[in-house]
Scaffold this motif. Structure first.
Motif, PDB file in Angstrom:
ATOM      1  N   VAL A 118       0.838  -1.198   0.000  1.00  0.00           N
ATOM      2  CA  VAL A 118       0.000   0.000   0.000  1.00  0.00           C
ATOM      3  C   VAL A 118       0.874   1.248   0.000  1.00  0.00           C
ATOM      4  O   VAL A 118       0.665   2.178  -0.795  1.00  0.00           O
ATOM      5  CB  VAL A 118      -0.949   0.003   1.215  1.00  0.00           C
ATOM      6  CG1 VAL A 118      -1.758   1.287   1.266  1.00  0.00           C
ATOM      7  CG2 VAL A 118      -1.871  -1.220   1.178  1.00  0.00           C
ATOM      8  N   ALA A 119       1.860   1.283   0.888  1.00  0.00           N
ATOM      9  CA  ALA A 119       2.739   2.448   0.972  1.00  0.00           C
ATOM     10  C   ALA A 119       3.497   2.654  -0.334  1.00  0.00           C
ATOM     11  O   ALA A 119       3.630   3.789  -0.817  1.00  0.00           O
ATOM     12  CB  ALA A 119       3.710   2.278   2.143  1.00  0.00           C
ATOM     13  N   ASP A 120       3.992   1.574  -0.914  1.00  0.00           N
ATOM     14  CA  ASP A 120       4.762   1.687  -2.152  1.00  0.00           C
ATOM     15  C   ASP A 120       3.883   2.135  -3.324  1.00  0.00           C
ATOM     16  O   ASP A 120       4.300   2.972  -4.142  1.00  0.00           O
ATOM     17  CB  ASP A 120       5.423   0.349  -2.483  1.00  0.00           C
ATOM     18  CG  ASP A 120       6.521  -0.032  -1.502  1.00  0.00           C
ATOM     19  OD1 ASP A 120       7.042   0.872  -0.821  1.00  0.00           O
ATOM     20  OD2 ASP A 120       6.842  -1.233  -1.417  1.00  0.00           O
ATOM     21  N   ALA A 121       2.676   1.577  -3.418  1.00  0.00           N
ATOM     22  CA  ALA A 121       1.787   1.934  -4.524  1.00  0.00           C
ATOM     23  C   ALA A 121       1.331   3.380  -4.419  1.00  0.00           C
ATOM     24  O   ALA A 121       1.200   4.083  -5.432  1.00  0.00           O
ATOM     25  CB  ALA A 121       0.580   1.004  -4.544  1.00  0.00           C
ATOM     26  N   ALA A 122       1.083   3.856  -3.196  1.00  0.00           N
ATOM     27  CA  ALA A 122       0.690   5.251  -3.017  1.00  0.00           C
ATOM     28  C   ALA A 122       1.834   6.192  -3.394  1.00  0.00           C
ATOM     29  O   ALA A 122       1.635   7.200  -4.091  1.00  0.00           O
ATOM     30  CB  ALA A 122       0.268   5.487  -1.574  1.00  0.00           C
ATOM     31  N   ARG A 123       3.027   5.853  -2.953  1.00  0.00           N
ATOM     32  CA  ARG A 123       4.181   6.716  -3.251  1.00  0.00           C
ATOM     33  C   ARG A 123       4.444   6.779  -4.750  1.00  0.00           C
ATOM     34  O   ARG A 123       4.810   7.834  -5.280  1.00  0.00           O
ATOM     35  CB  ARG A 123       5.409   6.185  -2.515  1.00  0.00           C
ATOM     36  CG  ARG A 123       6.585   7.150  -2.538  1.00  0.00           C
ATOM     37  CD  ARG A 123       7.744   6.619  -1.724  1.00  0.00           C
ATOM     38  NE  ARG A 123       8.744   7.654  -1.502  1.00  0.00           N
ATOM     39  CZ  ARG A 123       9.900   7.440  -0.880  1.00  0.00           C
ATOM     40  NH1 ARG A 123      10.202   6.236  -0.427  1.00  0.00           N
ATOM     41  NH2 ARG A 123      10.755   8.433  -0.723  1.00  0.00           N
ATOM     42  N   ALA A 124       4.239   5.666  -5.442  1.00  0.00           N
ATOM     43  CA  ALA A 124       4.460   5.639  -6.891  1.00  0.00           C
ATOM     44  C   ALA A 124       3.515   6.581  -7.620  1.00  0.00           C
ATOM     45  O   ALA A 124       3.829   7.045  -8.731  1.00  0.00           O
ATOM     46  CB  ALA A 124       4.279   4.214  -7.410  1.00  0.00           C
ATOM     47  N   ARG A 125       2.382   6.891  -7.006  1.00  0.00           N
ATOM     48  CA  ARG A 125       1.384   7.778  -7.625  1.00  0.00           C
ATOM     49  C   ARG A 125       1.431   9.196  -7.060  1.00  0.00           C
ATOM     50  O   ARG A 125       0.590  10.023  -7.391  1.00  0.00           O
ATOM     51  CB  ARG A 125      -0.019   7.190  -7.425  1.00  0.00           C
ATOM     52  CG  ARG A 125      -0.259   5.951  -8.266  1.00  0.00           C
ATOM     53  CD  ARG A 125      -1.443   5.155  -7.785  1.00  0.00           C
ATOM     54  NE  ARG A 125      -1.708   4.033  -8.698  1.00  0.00           N
ATOM     55  CZ  ARG A 125      -0.981   2.911  -8.715  1.00  0.00           C
ATOM     56  NH1 ARG A 125       0.028   2.741  -7.871  1.00  0.00           N
ATOM     57  NH2 ARG A 125      -1.272   1.944  -9.570  1.00  0.00           N
ATOM     58  N   GLY A 126       2.378   9.470  -6.184  1.00  0.00           N
ATOM     59  CA  GLY A 126       2.483  10.796  -5.597  1.00  0.00           C
ATOM     60  C   GLY A 126       1.379  11.100  -4.608  1.00  0.00           C
ATOM     61  O   GLY A 126       1.073  12.276  -4.345  1.00  0.00           O
ATOM     62  N   LEU A 127       0.783  10.069  -4.020  1.00  0.00           N
ATOM     63  CA  LEU A 127      -0.298  10.250  -3.052  1.00  0.00           C
ATOM     64  C   LEU A 127       0.264  10.281  -1.637  1.00  0.00           C
ATOM     65  O   LEU A 127       1.086   9.432  -1.259  1.00  0.00           O
ATOM     66  CB  LEU A 127      -1.313   9.111  -3.166  1.00  0.00           C
ATOM     67  CG  LEU A 127      -2.144   9.077  -4.451  1.00  0.00           C
ATOM     68  CD1 LEU A 127      -2.846   7.721  -4.579  1.00  0.00           C
ATOM     69  CD2 LEU A 127      -3.172  10.208  -4.448  1.00  0.00           C
ATOM     70  N   GLU A 128      -0.171  11.248  -0.849  1.00  0.00           N
ATOM     71  CA  GLU A 128       0.168  11.289   0.565  1.00  0.00           C
ATOM     72  C   GLU A 128      -0.666  10.253   1.309  1.00  0.00           C
ATOM     73  O   GLU A 128      -1.830  10.020   0.987  1.00  0.00           O
ATOM     74  CB  GLU A 128      -0.112  12.682   1.143  1.00  0.00           C
ATOM     75  CG  GLU A 128       0.680  13.804   0.503  1.00  0.00           C
ATOM     76  CD  GLU A 128       2.111  13.868   1.000  1.00  0.00           C
ATOM     77  OE1 GLU A 128       2.417  13.171   1.995  1.00  0.00           O
ATOM     78  OE2 GLU A 128       2.909  14.598   0.399  1.00  0.00           O
ATOM     79  N   VAL A 129      -0.068   9.624   2.335  1.00  0.00           N
ATOM     80  CA  VAL A 129      -0.750   8.587   3.105  1.00  0.00           C
ATOM     81  C   VAL A 129      -1.033   9.082   4.513  1.00  0.00           C
ATOM     82  O   VAL A 129      -0.120   9.524   5.223  1.00  0.00           O
ATOM     83  CB  VAL A 129       0.092   7.296   3.177  1.00  0.00           C
ATOM     84  CG1 VAL A 129      -0.585   6.257   4.081  1.00  0.00           C
ATOM     85  CG2 VAL A 129       0.310   6.727   1.782  1.00  0.00           C
ATOM     86  N   LEU A 130      -2.309   9.028   4.899  1.00  0.00           N
ATOM     87  CA  LEU A 130      -2.690   9.198   6.306  1.00  0.00           C
ATOM     88  C   LEU A 130      -2.929   7.788   6.850  1.00  0.00           C
ATOM     89  O   LEU A 130      -3.898   7.127   6.483  1.00  0.00           O
ATOM     90  CB  LEU A 130      -3.954  10.042   6.434  1.00  0.00           C
ATOM     91  CG  LEU A 130      -4.607  10.077   7.825  1.00  0.00           C
ATOM     92  CD1 LEU A 130      -3.641  10.575   8.883  1.00  0.00           C
ATOM     93  CD2 LEU A 130      -5.869  10.934   7.800  1.00  0.00           C
ATOM     94  N   ALA A 131      -2.026   7.326   7.693  1.00  0.00           N
ATOM     95  CA  ALA A 131      -2.122   5.977   8.249  1.00  0.00           C
ATOM     96  C   ALA A 131      -2.853   6.031   9.583  1.00  0.00           C
ATOM     97  O   ALA A 131      -2.415   6.723  10.515  1.00  0.00           O
ATOM     98  CB  ALA A 131      -0.729   5.382   8.433  1.00  0.00           C
TER      99      ALA A 131
END
Length: 405
Positions: A118-131
Motif C-alpha cells: 500500500v505504501a509503495d503503490a501510493a508513493r508511486a502515484r504521488g499520493l500522501e498517506v494518512l495511516a
C-alpha cells in the motif's frame, strides 16, 4: 565695484544656506523605510506557526478514505483503487495500518508485507498517506473485553512501541502523517469510551512517532459525530475532556467525521448540523480549540459520505421517510458536490476525505449500510457520485489558482 562683489557673495551664501536648510527639512520629515517583512515561520503541519489566522483563506485538499480494504486487495485491485484517487483529483489516501493485521498472533512477529504494498503503490502515484493506527490483536487487549479488535490496548506502551516501529519502517517510504485510533468517542474504543485512557495512549504514541520522525504530523483519532449516551460521548464533549488532559499538545490537528445524510452538508435543520459543529454551532469544535489555546489548529474531515443501500428506507433528497438509513445514487452525487463547496467555504478545514472508493464485500452483514458508501458499486462500475465528486474538486481547484494539483 567691491561693494557689488561683496553683495553678490552675501546673496549667494544666503541662497546656498536656504537650499541646504530645505534639503535637511525634507530629509528630516521623510518617512523611515518600512522594516523588511518578517520571514515566514515554519513548523509542522497543524502548528500555530504554520497555519494562517482564523478567517484567512486556506487551501483545501482532498482525500479518499479506504479503511481496512487496500491491504487485502490483489495487486490489480490495489492499483485500480489508488488510480481512482488520482482520477478524482485527490492528494491523500487514508488507510488503516491495523495493529491486529501486522502483529496478529505473537508479540514481535510482524507481517509488514501486508502494508508495504500500500505504501509503495501510493508513493508511486504521488499520493500522501494518512495511516490510521488502531485495532488491538487478541494478545494485547484489555482483559474481559469482548469487542474483538475494537478493544482498547491493555498497555499503552505496547501500542506506542508498535507506532514507533511502524514509523521507522514507513517514514523512509514517505509516510509522515498518522492518526491515532479511529472514533475513540464511541465503542470503536471498547468496552466504552474513556477520555483519560485515550489521552494516555495518544501522548505515548505521539512521542514514539516523533522520536523517529520529528517532522511527522499526528492527528487525534477521528471523532464520530454523535450525541452522548451510555456508550457514546458527543464529539464536542470528548474533545473538551481530552483537551483538559493536555491531548492537544500531542497532536498537530484534530479529525472529525461529520456524516450528514440524508441531508446535504449545507442544510440547516431544526436539530442543527454535524457541519455546523465544526465552527458555527454554540459548542463547536473550533471554539473548543480556541478555549484550550489552539486557535489555529486545523480540522481534518477524515470521513464523510453517504450510503446508497441498507436495511431501512431511502431518501432522494426531496423527502425523508421514517427510518431512513440511506440515499439514492443521484442524491449521493448531490451530497458529494455539496460537500466540496460547503467545506471549501470553511477556512477551519484543511483536508476533506470521502468514504469510500467502492462498496465493500468485506462487511459480514449483507444488510449493513456500511457496505454501500462507495463511489463505485460492487462490480466496479461508477455511481453518479464519482463524476460529481471529480467535477466538484476540479471546479474548486480552478477557482483557486494556489490549490495543489
Amino acid at each position: 565695484m567691491r561693494e557689488q562683489t561683496d553683495r553678490r557673495k552675501r546673496i549667494l551664501i544666503a541662497v546656498v544656506g536656504f537650499v541646504v536648510s530645505a534639503i535637511a527639512t525634507v530629509v528630516a520629515f521623510e518617512p523611515a523605510p518600512a522594516p523588511p517583512a518578517a520571514a515566514a515561520k515554519s513548523g509542522p503541519a497543524g502548528s500555530d506557526d504554520a497555519e494562517p489566522a482564523v478567517g484567512k483563506s486556506r487551501e483545501l485538499r482532498f482525500g479518499l478514505s479506504y479503511a481496512d480494504t487496500l491491504t487485502w486487495m490483489s495487486d490489480g485491485e490495489l492499483n485500480a483503487s489508488l488510480d481512482d484517487a488520482r482520477k478524482l483529483g485527490a492528494q491523500w489516501i487514508r488507510v488503516d495500518l491495523a495493529w491486529n493485521n501486522i502483529e496478529p498472533d505473537i508479540p514481535g512477529r510482524y507481517e509488514w508485507h501486508r502494508f508495504d504494498r500500500v505504501a509503495d503503490a501510493a508513493r508511486a502515484r504521488g499520493l500522501e498517506v494518512l495511516a490510521t493506527v488502531a485495532y488491538t490483536p487478541a494478545w494485547a487487549r484489555v482483559e474481559g473485553c469482548v469487542k474483538g479488535l475494537r478493544c482498547a490496548p491493555a498497555d499503552p506502551a505496547a501500542f506506542a512501541d508498535f507506532t514507533r516501529r511502524a514509523t521507522e519502517r514507513y517514514a523512509p517510504k514517505g509516510v509522515h502523517t498518522w492518526q491515532i485510533w479511529n472514533e475513540p468517542n464511541i465503542p470503536f474504543w471498547s468496552p466504552k469510551p474513556d477520555p483519560a485512557a485515550y489521552t494516555k495512549l495518544l501522548k505515548s504514541s505521539s512521542r514514539a512517532i516523533k522520536s523517529v520522525d520529528p517532522g511527522a504530523t499526528v492527528l487525534m483519532g477521528g471523532l464520530a459525530s454523535v450525541s452522548s449516551d451510555d456508550l457514546h460521548i458527543a464529539h464536542s464533549e470528548f474533545l473538551r475532556a481530552v483537551a483538559k488532559l493536555g491531548a492537544l499538545d500531542a497532536v498537530d490537528a484534530i479529525s472529525y467525521h461529520p456524516y450528514t445524510y440524508p441531508h446535504l452538508a449545507s442544510a440547516r435543520t431544526k436539530y442543527g448540523s454535524a457541519f455546523e459543529d465544526i465552527s458555527a454551532s454554540e459548542n463547536n469544535l473550533a471554539s473548543i480549540l480556541e478555549l484550550y489555546g489552539k486557535p489555529k489548529m486545523p480540522i481534518w474531515l477524515t470521513e464523510t459520505g453517504a450510503p446508497t443501500s441498507g436495511p431501512g428506507n431511502v431518501s432522494d433528497g426531496t423527502r425523508i421517510p421514517a427510518n431512513t438509513t440511506h440515499v439514492t445514487e443521484e442524491f449521493q452525487a448531490r451530497i458529494a458536490e455539496d460537500l466540496v463547496t460547503t467545506t471549501g467555504a470553511n477556512p477551519r478545514v484543511a483536508v476533506l476525505f470521502w468514504f469510500a472508493d467502492q462498496d465493500s464485500a468485506r462487511v459480514k452483514d449483507n444488510r449493513s449500510k456500511s457496505r454501500y458508501f462507495g463511489l463505485r458499486r460492487f462490480d466496479g462500475s461508477a455511481k453518479p457520485s464519482f463524476k460529481a465528486l471529480q467535477k466538484a474538486i476540479a471546479a474548486y481547484k480552478k477557482s483557486r489558482p494556489d490549490a495543489a494539483g
